[in-house]
Design a protein around this motif. Structure first.
Motif, PDB file in Angstrom:
ATOM      1  N   PRO A  14      -6.662   1.537   6.876  1.00 46.48           N
ATOM      2  CA  PRO A  14      -6.438   0.115   6.565  1.00 46.48           C
ATOM      3  C   PRO A  14      -6.433  -0.113   5.061  1.00 46.48           C
ATOM      4  CG  PRO A  14      -7.993   0.333   8.370  1.00 46.48           C
ATOM      5  CD  PRO A  14      -7.754   1.732   7.846  1.00 46.48           C
ATOM      6  N   GLY A  15      -5.476  -0.929   4.626  1.00 44.43           N
ATOM      7  CA  GLY A  15      -5.313  -1.176   3.206  1.00 44.43           C
ATOM      8  C   GLY A  15      -4.377  -0.210   2.520  1.00 44.43           C
ATOM      9  N   GLY A  16      -3.997   0.829   3.219  1.00 47.22           N
ATOM     10  CA  GLY A  16      -3.126   1.834   2.638  1.00 47.22           C
ATOM     11  C   GLY A  16      -1.659   1.469   2.725  1.00 47.22           C
ATOM     12  N   SER A  17      -0.825   2.393   2.269  1.00 46.40           N
ATOM     13  CA  SER A  17       0.614   2.183   2.229  1.00 46.40           C
ATOM     14  C   SER A  17       1.344   3.313   2.930  1.00 46.40           C
ATOM     15  CB  SER A  17       1.099   2.093   0.774  1.00 46.40           C
ATOM     16  OG  SER A  17       0.521   0.996   0.100  1.00 46.40           O
ATOM     17  N   LEU A  18       2.534   2.978   3.383  1.00 48.32           N
ATOM     18  CA  LEU A  18       3.393   3.957   4.048  1.00 48.32           C
ATOM     19  C   LEU A  18       4.831   3.513   3.831  1.00 48.32           C
ATOM     20  CD1 LEU A  18       2.448   6.433   5.698  1.00 48.32           C
ATOM     21  CD2 LEU A  18       2.797   5.071   7.761  1.00 48.32           C
ATOM     22  N   ARG A  19       5.715   4.475   3.722  1.00 44.97           N
ATOM     23  CA  ARG A  19       7.132   4.164   3.546  1.00 44.97           C
ATOM     24  C   ARG A  19       7.933   4.809   4.666  1.00 44.97           C
ATOM     25  NH1 ARG A  19      10.438   2.342  -0.554  1.00 44.97           N
ATOM     26  NH2 ARG A  19      12.578   3.129  -0.611  1.00 44.97           N
ATOM     27  N   LEU A  20       8.654   3.987   5.385  1.00 41.92           N
ATOM     28  CA  LEU A  20       9.524   4.467   6.451  1.00 41.92           C
ATOM     29  C   LEU A  20      10.958   4.521   5.935  1.00 41.92           C
ATOM     30  CD1 LEU A  20       8.238   2.372   9.495  1.00 41.92           C
ATOM     31  CD2 LEU A  20       7.367   4.542   8.599  1.00 41.92           C
ATOM     32  N   SER A  21      11.675   5.508   6.400  1.00 41.00           N
ATOM     33  CA  SER A  21      13.084   5.645   6.045  1.00 41.00           C
ATOM     34  C   SER A  21      13.920   5.828   7.297  1.00 41.00           C
ATOM     35  CB  SER A  21      13.285   6.849   5.113  1.00 41.00           C
ATOM     36  OG  SER A  21      12.598   6.671   3.892  1.00 41.00           O
TER      37      SER A  21
END
Length: 115
Positions: A14-21
């Protein structure tokens, strides 16, 4: 036919980041709309964000200010930058392509938000 392949899902705190492509291939026509939907366990599929080939965006209220959708028309790709992730963001995220009355969906990528 249009094929959509998503990548970038995974486990994040929680609070983190992720990048979807998502990469689209096949018979790509413009103007079109690409985007992301998600489906959490036991819930209906819902809109996350969409973006037209002209760059107009639309976001679900739940993700406004945290998620950013972008696309590269030359590469036929769409991305979703997800910041400040919450446990309720956990879901299978699907890439979509809409052109006139045609719609295509990817197989989905799983995002898990847990400590």
């Amino acid at each position: 036919q249009v094929q959509l392949v998503e990548s970038g899902g995974g486990l994040v705190q929680p609070g983190g980041s992720l990048r979807l492509s998502c990469a689209a291939s096949g018979s790509i026509f413009r103007p079109n709309t690409m985007g992301w939907y998600r489906q959490a366990a036991g819930k209906e599929r819902e809109l996350v964000a969409t973006i037209t080939s002209g760059g107009s965006t639309n976001y679900a209220d739940a993700v406004k200010g945290r998620f950013t959708i972008s696309r590269d028309n030359a590469k036929n790709t769409v991305a979703l930058q997800m910041n400040s992730l919450k446990p309720e963001d956990a879901a299978v995220y699907y890439c979509t392509y809409f052109y006139v009355n045609l719609e295509y969906w990817g197989k989905g990528t799983l995002v898990t938000v847990s400590s």
